[in-house]
Design a protein around this motif. Structure first.
Motif, short mmCIF file in Angstrom:
data_model
loop_
_atom_site.label_atom_id
_atom_site.label_comp_id
_atom_site.label_asym_id
_atom_site.label_seq_id
_atom_site.Cartn_x
_atom_site.Cartn_y
_atom_site.Cartn_z
N LYS A 8 0.84 -1.19 0.00
CA LYS A 8 0.00 0.00 0.00
C LYS A 8 0.88 1.25 0.00
CE LYS A 8 -3.79 -2.23 2.50
NZ LYS A 8 -4.66 -2.19 3.72
N ALA A 9 0.28 2.35 -0.44
CA ALA A 9 1.00 3.63 -0.39
C ALA A 9 1.41 3.91 1.05
CB ALA A 9 0.11 4.73 -0.92
N VAL A 10 2.63 4.43 1.21
CA VAL A 10 3.19 4.67 2.54
C VAL A 10 3.04 6.15 2.89
CG1 VAL A 10 5.28 4.56 3.94
CG2 VAL A 10 4.82 2.78 2.25
N SER A 11 2.49 6.44 4.06
CA SER A 11 2.35 7.82 4.50
C SER A 11 3.70 8.37 4.92
CB SER A 11 1.37 7.90 5.67
OG SER A 11 1.92 7.29 6.83
N SER A 12 3.78 9.70 5.05
CA SER A 12 5.03 10.33 5.47
C SER A 12 5.43 9.86 6.87
CB SER A 12 4.88 11.86 5.45
OG SER A 12 4.69 12.33 4.14
N LYS A 13 4.44 9.70 7.76
CA LYS A 13 4.72 9.24 9.11
C LYS A 13 5.29 7.83 9.11
CE LYS A 13 2.56 8.48 13.64
NZ LYS A 13 1.30 8.55 14.42
N GLU A 14 4.68 6.94 8.34
CA GLU A 14 5.17 5.56 8.25
C GLU A 14 6.55 5.51 7.62
OE1 GLU A 14 0.93 3.15 7.77
OE2 GLU A 14 1.91 4.02 6.02
N ALA A 15 6.76 6.34 6.59
CA ALA A 15 8.06 6.38 5.93
C ALA A 15 9.14 6.88 6.89
CB ALA A 15 8.00 7.30 4.71
N GLY A 16 8.80 7.89 7.71
CA GLY A 16 9.75 8.43 8.67
C GLY A 16 10.13 7.42 9.73
N ILE A 17 9.14 6.74 10.31
CA ILE A 17 9.40 5.75 11.35
C ILE A 17 10.19 4.57 10.78
CG2 ILE A 17 8.33 4.09 12.93
CD1 ILE A 17 5.99 6.06 13.19
N SER A 18 9.76 4.08 9.62
CA SER A 18 10.46 2.96 8.99
C SER A 18 11.88 3.34 8.60
CB SER A 18 9.68 2.48 7.75
OG SER A 18 8.40 2.03 8.11
N GLY A 19 12.06 4.58 8.14
CA GLY A 19 13.39 5.05 7.79
C GLY A 19 14.32 5.11 8.98
N VAL A 20 13.80 5.59 10.11
CA VAL A 20 14.61 5.65 11.34
C VAL A 20 15.03 4.25 11.77
CG1 VAL A 20 14.50 6.10 13.82
CG2 VAL A 20 13.69 7.83 12.21
N LEU A 21 14.07 3.33 11.83
CA LEU A 21 14.37 1.96 12.26
C LEU A 21 15.32 1.26 11.28
CD1 LEU A 21 10.78 0.87 13.38
CD2 LEU A 21 12.72 1.47 14.85
N SER A 22 15.12 1.50 10.00
CA SER A 22 16.00 0.94 8.99
C SER A 22 17.42 1.49 9.13
CB SER A 22 15.46 1.24 7.60
OG SER A 22 16.37 0.82 6.60
N GLY A 23 17.52 2.80 9.37
CA GLY A 23 18.84 3.43 9.52
C GLY A 23 19.60 2.90 10.71
N VAL A 24 18.92 2.73 11.85
CA VAL A 24 19.55 2.21 13.06
C VAL A 24 20.06 0.79 12.82
CG1 VAL A 24 19.13 1.46 15.43
CG2 VAL A 24 18.25 3.66 14.65
N THR A 25 19.21 -0.05 12.25
CA THR A 25 19.58 -1.45 12.01
C THR A 25 20.77 -1.56 11.07
OG1 THR A 25 17.24 -2.08 12.24
CG2 THR A 25 18.71 -3.68 11.21
N THR A 26 20.70 -0.83 9.97
CA THR A 26 21.74 -0.92 8.96
C THR A 26 23.08 -0.40 9.47
OG1 THR A 26 20.10 -0.67 7.19
CG2 THR A 26 22.40 -0.21 6.62
N ARG A 27 23.06 0.76 10.11
CA ARG A 27 24.31 1.37 10.57
C ARG A 27 25.03 0.50 11.58
NH1 ARG A 27 28.06 4.10 8.68
NH2 ARG A 27 26.41 5.26 7.59
N ALA A 28 24.31 -0.09 12.52
CA ALA A 28 24.93 -0.92 13.55
C ALA A 28 25.66 -2.11 12.93
CB ALA A 28 23.88 -1.40 14.54
N LEU A 29 25.11 -2.64 11.83
CA LEU A 29 25.67 -3.84 11.23
C LEU A 29 26.82 -3.56 10.26
CD1 LEU A 29 22.37 -5.85 10.56
CD2 LEU A 29 24.07 -6.28 12.34
N VAL A 30 26.80 -2.41 9.58
CA VAL A 30 27.81 -2.16 8.53
C VAL A 30 28.89 -1.18 8.97
CG1 VAL A 30 26.11 -2.62 6.74
CG2 VAL A 30 26.55 -0.26 7.42
N SER A 31 28.87 -0.73 10.21
CA SER A 31 29.86 0.25 10.67
C SER A 31 31.31 -0.18 10.44
CB SER A 31 29.64 0.55 12.16
OG SER A 31 30.56 1.51 12.61
N PRO A 32 31.69 -1.44 10.70
CA PRO A 32 33.09 -1.83 10.45
C PRO A 32 33.52 -1.63 9.01
CG PRO A 32 32.02 -3.46 11.84
CD PRO A 32 30.94 -2.52 11.36
#
Length: 314
Positions: A8-32
């Protein structure tokens, strides 16, 4: 349906929350991998003799682990997390806003290219100071110029002025639109091909499978990174101008003072071995691009679907 995969189309709020969670997950794993990439890119190599501290990925891993310990691979992690959270959330909010409010007659892949490029360029301009701070902190070793993120920001502001936070913005902005556009467009193309070729093996809802998004995102990120790596290299060199004492303290050669983007490119080309100098750190860069982009798109879709299910269950 969202251009990036959620049903379904993603609202700005959903995109923001999902983006934050995605950023945290990705950064922790690829930092090295990010730390390794930056170290290679800021390593001076004389075209006439091999005086490199890090000769390959294996030697860099061993050297950093021996001299600085395991924690060195997460050096500057606070700044990196802030950067990742800010950048990823802004990028996806802008992307989904454009996709929802400005429909075009272009194909799905071309739409993703244009909207992805605009979204990433916007996020880059807004979060550039965090990227610069992160790069400075990662390069610290024996000489501790900065105690923490706030101390680094205050010292840079006092000693170098507000413009120092946007050093390297020009090559970064020039790179970001086609780089991110290619990334989003390629991802869209690959997911479309995947849906057409393999959807029958998964049944209804199979096209949102996390593993497919990870692989398609990883391949898109790798392709984009190889094309635009010289721009990222130039940006990193410009970001550490005025930071040579700390770099020398870390056992690396002093980086020349560049008068601007063109001077940086010409100097590196003439003194460090030609075109190949701009591809320093290719191995960690490509590895990081595959995993970070794959995780970003995969987890973004995952979190969007979770939020959508939670909203539907309420």
């Amino acid at each position: 349906m969202s251009l990036l995969g959620p049903p379904k189309a993603v609202s700005s709020k959903e995109a923001g929350i999902s983006g934050v969670l995605s950023g945290v997950t990705t950064r922790a794993l690829v930092s090295p991998l990010d730390v390794l990439k930056i170290r290679f890119q800021l390593q001076i190599s004389d075209a006439s003799r091999d005086c490199r501290k890090y000769r390959n990925l294996k030697s860099a891993l061993r050297t950093i682990l021996r001299e600085e310990g395991l924690r060195a691979f997460w050096k500057g992690h606070s700044a990196a997390q802030l950067l990742s959270i800010s950048y990823t959330s802004v990028q996806f909010v802008v992307f989904e806003y454009l996709a929802n409010n400005f429909p075009t007659n272009l194909s799905k892949s071309l739409n993703s290219f244009v909207y992805g490029g605009i979204a990433a360029t916007t996020a880059t301009c807004l979060t550039m100071p965090l990227d610069t701070l992160r790069t400075r902190i990662v390069m610290q070793r024996d000489v501790k110029e900065y105690k923490n993120l706030l101390h680094a920001a205050s010292r840079m502001l006092a000693n170098e002025g507000i413009r120092s936070f946007w050093k390297g913005l020009l090559p970064n902005a020039v790179e970001k639109f086609p780089y991110a556009g290619t990334q989003f467009g390629t991802y869209s193309l690959l997911t479309t091909l995947y849906d057409r070729l393999f959807i029958e093996y998964y049944g209804e809802g199979g096209d949102y499978h996390l593993s497919s998004k990870f692989v398609c995102g990883g391949l898109a990120g790798t392709f984009s990174k190889v094309l635009f790596l010289p721009f990222d290299f130039t940006k990193k060199r410009l970001q550490v101008q005025g930071f040579n004492e700390v770099i020398k303290g870390g056992g690396l050669s002093q980086i020349p003072e560049y008068k601007g983007v063109l001077h940086c490119i010409i100097t590196v080309y003439k003194t460090e071995g030609g075109v190949k100098a701009f591809y320093k750190g290719t191995a960690p860069s490509v590895l990081k691009a595959f995993f970070s982009t794959g995780l970003t798109f995969g987890t973004y879709n995952f979190y969007c679907n979770v939020l959508s299910q939670m909203k539907n269950s309420c």
